[in-house]
Design an enzyme around this catalytic site. Structure first.
Site, PDB file in Angstrom:
ATOM      1  N   ALA A   1     -37.925  30.699  52.196  1.00 30.58           N
ATOM      2  CA  ALA A   1     -36.879  31.715  52.332  1.00 30.58           C
ATOM      3  C   ALA A   1     -36.384  32.028  50.924  1.00 30.58           C
ATOM      4  O   ALA A   1     -36.498  31.208  50.011  1.00 30.58           O
ATOM      5  CB  ALA A   1     -35.753  31.177  53.193  1.00 30.58           C
TER       6      ALA A   1
ATOM      7  N   GLU B   1     -43.096  27.062  57.755  1.00 33.36           N
ATOM      8  CA  GLU B   1     -42.650  27.359  59.131  1.00 33.36           C
ATOM      9  C   GLU B   1     -43.356  28.591  59.685  1.00 33.36           C
ATOM     10  O   GLU B   1     -43.747  28.631  60.856  1.00 33.36           O
ATOM     11  CB  GLU B   1     -41.126  27.553  59.132  1.00 33.36           C
ATOM     12  CG  GLU B   1     -40.392  26.241  58.861  1.00 33.36           C
ATOM     13  CD  GLU B   1     -38.909  26.428  58.593  1.00 33.36           C
ATOM     14  OE1 GLU B   1     -38.559  27.225  57.692  1.00 33.36           O
ATOM     15  OE2 GLU B   1     -38.086  25.790  59.274  1.00 33.36           O
TER      16      GLU B   1
ATOM     17  N   GLU C   1     -36.525  21.752  51.962  1.00 37.26           N
ATOM     18  CA  GLU C   1     -35.133  22.197  52.089  1.00 37.26           C
ATOM     19  C   GLU C   1     -34.106  21.151  51.676  1.00 37.26           C
ATOM     20  O   GLU C   1     -33.049  21.491  51.113  1.00 37.26           O
ATOM     21  CB  GLU C   1     -34.843  22.654  53.532  1.00 37.26           C
ATOM     22  CG  GLU C   1     -35.498  23.963  53.922  1.00 37.26           C
ATOM     23  CD  GLU C   1     -36.920  23.821  54.433  1.00 37.26           C
ATOM     24  OE1 GLU C   1     -37.497  22.720  54.314  1.00 37.26           O
ATOM     25  OE2 GLU C   1     -37.461  24.799  54.966  1.00 37.26           O
TER      26      GLU C   1
ATOM     27  N   GLY D   1     -39.716  28.092  54.580  1.00 39.46           N
ATOM     28  CA  GLY D   1     -39.998  29.156  55.554  1.00 39.46           C
ATOM     29  C   GLY D   1     -41.467  29.552  55.564  1.00 39.46           C
ATOM     30  O   GLY D   1     -41.959  30.066  56.574  1.00 39.46           O
TER      31      GLY D   1
HETATM   32  N1  COA Z   1     -36.833  32.150  46.700  1.00 35.91           N
HETATM   33  C1  COA Z   1     -36.600  33.029  45.703  1.00 35.91           C
HETATM   34  N2  COA Z   1     -37.361  33.113  44.602  1.00 35.91           N
HETATM   35  C2  COA Z   1     -38.407  32.281  44.521  1.00 35.91           C
HETATM   36  C3  COA Z   1     -38.710  31.337  45.507  1.00 35.91           C
HETATM   37  C4  COA Z   1     -37.866  31.300  46.651  1.00 35.91           C
HETATM   38  N3  COA Z   1     -38.082  30.443  47.666  1.00 35.91           N
HETATM   39  N4  COA Z   1     -39.799  30.630  45.132  1.00 35.91           N
HETATM   40  C5  COA Z   1     -40.176  31.132  43.937  1.00 35.91           C
HETATM   41  N5  COA Z   1     -39.332  32.120  43.559  1.00 35.91           N
HETATM   42  C6  COA Z   1     -39.382  32.922  42.345  1.00 35.91           C
HETATM   43  C7  COA Z   1     -38.919  32.139  41.123  1.00 35.91           C
HETATM   44  O1  COA Z   1     -37.493  32.132  41.043  1.00 35.91           O
HETATM   45  C8  COA Z   1     -39.566  32.922  40.011  1.00 35.91           C
HETATM   46  O2  COA Z   1     -38.828  34.107  39.808  1.00 35.91           O
HETATM   47  P1  COA Z   1     -38.451  34.578  38.282  1.00 35.91           P
HETATM   48  O3  COA Z   1     -39.816  34.821  37.646  1.00 35.91           O
HETATM   49  O4  COA Z   1     -37.680  35.829  38.502  1.00 35.91           O
HETATM   50  O5  COA Z   1     -37.710  33.457  37.674  1.00 35.91           O
HETATM   51  C9  COA Z   1     -40.900  33.345  40.631  1.00 35.91           C
HETATM   52  O6  COA Z   1     -40.718  33.264  42.046  1.00 35.91           O
HETATM   53  C10 COA Z   1     -42.050  32.437  40.247  1.00 35.91           C
HETATM   54  O7  COA Z   1     -41.713  31.097  40.602  1.00 35.91           O
HETATM   55  P2  COA Z   1     -41.729  29.867  39.570  1.00 35.91           P
HETATM   56  O8  COA Z   1     -40.761  28.834  40.070  1.00 35.91           O
HETATM   57  O9  COA Z   1     -41.526  30.353  38.184  1.00 35.91           O
HETATM   58  O10 COA Z   1     -43.238  29.365  39.753  1.00 35.91           O
HETATM   59  P3  COA Z   1     -43.799  27.897  39.491  1.00 35.91           P
HETATM   60  O11 COA Z   1     -45.271  28.009  39.516  1.00 35.91           O
HETATM   61  O12 COA Z   1     -43.168  27.281  38.301  1.00 35.91           O
HETATM   62  O13 COA Z   1     -43.315  27.027  40.762  1.00 35.91           O
HETATM   63  C11 COA Z   1     -42.924  26.635  43.097  1.00 35.91           C
HETATM   64  C12 COA Z   1     -43.790  27.351  42.058  1.00 35.91           C
HETATM   65  C13 COA Z   1     -43.361  27.143  44.476  1.00 35.91           C
HETATM   66  C14 COA Z   1     -43.153  25.116  43.022  1.00 35.91           C
HETATM   67  C15 COA Z   1     -41.447  26.951  42.854  1.00 35.91           C
HETATM   68  O14 COA Z   1     -41.302  28.370  42.742  1.00 35.91           O
HETATM   69  C16 COA Z   1     -40.517  26.500  43.942  1.00 35.91           C
HETATM   70  O15 COA Z   1     -40.208  25.315  44.025  1.00 35.91           O
HETATM   71  N6  COA Z   1     -40.006  27.425  44.773  1.00 35.91           N
HETATM   72  C17 COA Z   1     -39.029  27.151  45.782  1.00 35.91           C
HETATM   73  C18 COA Z   1     -39.654  26.426  46.957  1.00 35.91           C
HETATM   74  C19 COA Z   1     -38.603  26.098  47.998  1.00 35.91           C
HETATM   75  O16 COA Z   1     -37.715  25.297  47.778  1.00 35.91           O
HETATM   76  N7  COA Z   1     -38.715  26.735  49.156  1.00 35.91           N
HETATM   77  C20 COA Z   1     -37.846  26.493  50.270  1.00 35.91           C
HETATM   78  C21 COA Z   1     -36.724  27.453  50.290  1.00 35.91           C
HETATM   79  S1  COA Z   1     -35.648  27.078  51.670  1.00 35.91           S
END
Ligand code: COA
Length: 260
Positions: free
Chosen positions: A66, A114, A134, A111
């Site tokens: 999400a 999910e 989460e 999400g």
């Molecule tokens: N919501 C909003 N933005 C998200 C996102 C999310 N769930 N997941 C990734 N993004 C965005 C990042 O903020 C970043 O945006 P920016 O370039 O404007 O800063 C872009 O997507 C790229 O992500 P980044 O974190 O730089 O990539 P990465 O390769 O370093 O890491 C992940 C990849 C998936 C490990 C990391 O993005 C992450 O942990 N995301 C969240 C996962 C999460 O907690 N999901 C559950 C949400 S309830």
């Protein structure tokens, strides 16, 4: 169907839905969820589409969860509404009346995991990572992850994933029954299509009733589920395709199904 955050196309009885926010790793914001609901409502009505393949744009993510920017600003009442709305979208995907195959092309977190679990089948690229992180954000899964994950992999592994928040590799997801297949990334779509075509070769109403028997049956006691199964089995016996399928077998020829 033209959308801001989704790509849609239809080929060979397959509907292709691609979540398209690659710069945000296809995170599910409100617009994505609204558009998914609209798109899947249309797919439900489109008899030309027999199977749907759902994937994410780019090579890195199926869906990274999400949208955390939106989550961060939510009041408790909005949080509950977001969760209920999301659950409704995923319920539609699960009970579409035709199978949806998730082609998991990278991260499927929160999400995203999910959403993949709401699909009937899941094919993962070797680089995919699936998880429910989460708790690392002070949250719990809100799009039915606490319900679908234990049903898919058992309470023991589900609790490990949900409580640690640590993702699992595609191979581990396959080992525990969270995905059906793992394939090299370049072969992902072809593998999903191959699975889709095997389903498309079968009787459409039988496929629909089989999905209903499994999905609704799992919400019931086993005795009630068996009764539902018998009723749907009986309903299959009213169809032209059942007559054709059984006759074709006895006449040693391929069946020609018409979906009636
Ligand atoms: N919501 C909003 N933005 C998200 C996102 C999310 N769930 N997941 C990734 N993004 C965005 C990042 O903020 C970043 O945006 P920016 O370039 O404007 O800063 C872009 O997507 C790229 O992500 P980044 O974190 O730089 O990539 P990465 O390769 O370093 O890491 C992940 C990849 C998936 C490990 C990391 O993005 C992450 O942990 N995301 C969240 C996962 C999460 O907690 N999901 C559950 C949400 S309830």
């Amino acid at each position: 169907m033209a959308y801001e955050t989704l790509l849609y196309e239809k080929r060979n009885a397959i509907g292709y839905v691609t979540i398209h926010r690659p710069e945000k790793l296809n995170a599910l914001n409100r617009t994505v969820m609204e558009e998914l609901f609209d798109c899947f409502q249309n797919l439900q009505k489109d008899d030309e589409v027999r199977v749907v393949i759902l994937t994410g744009a780019g090579e890195k993510a199926f869906v990274a969860g999400a949208d955390i920017n939106e989550l961060a600003a939510q009041t408790p009442v909005e949080g509950k509404e977001t969760s209920r709305r999301g659950q409704k979208v995923l319920d539609l995907i699960e009970n579409l009346g035709k199978p949806v195959i998730a082609a998991i092309n990278g991260y499927a977190l929160g999400g995203g995991c999910e959403l993949a679990m709401a699909c009937a089948l899941r094919v993962a690229a070797e680089n995919a990572r699936l998880g429910q992180p989460e708790v690392k954000l002070g949250l719990i899964p809100g799009y039915a992850g606490t319900q679908r994950l234990p049903r898919l992999v058992g309470k023991c592994r589900a609790l490990e994933m949900i409580l640690t928040g640590e993702p699992v590799t595609a191979q581990e997801a396959h080992r525990v029954g969270l995905v059906n297949q793992v394939v090299p990334a370049p072969e992902l779509l072809a593998a999903a299509e191959q699975l889709a075509q095997k389903i498309i070769a079968n009787a459409p109403l039988a496929v629909k009733f089989a999905l209903e028997a499994v999905n609704h049956g799992m919400e019931m006691s086993e005795a009630e589920g068996q009764f539902l199964e018998a009723t749907l089995f009986g309903l299959c016996c009213t169809t032209a395709d059942m007559k054709e399928g059984t006759r074709a077998f006895l006449e040693k020829r391929p069946a020609k199904f018409v979906g009636k």
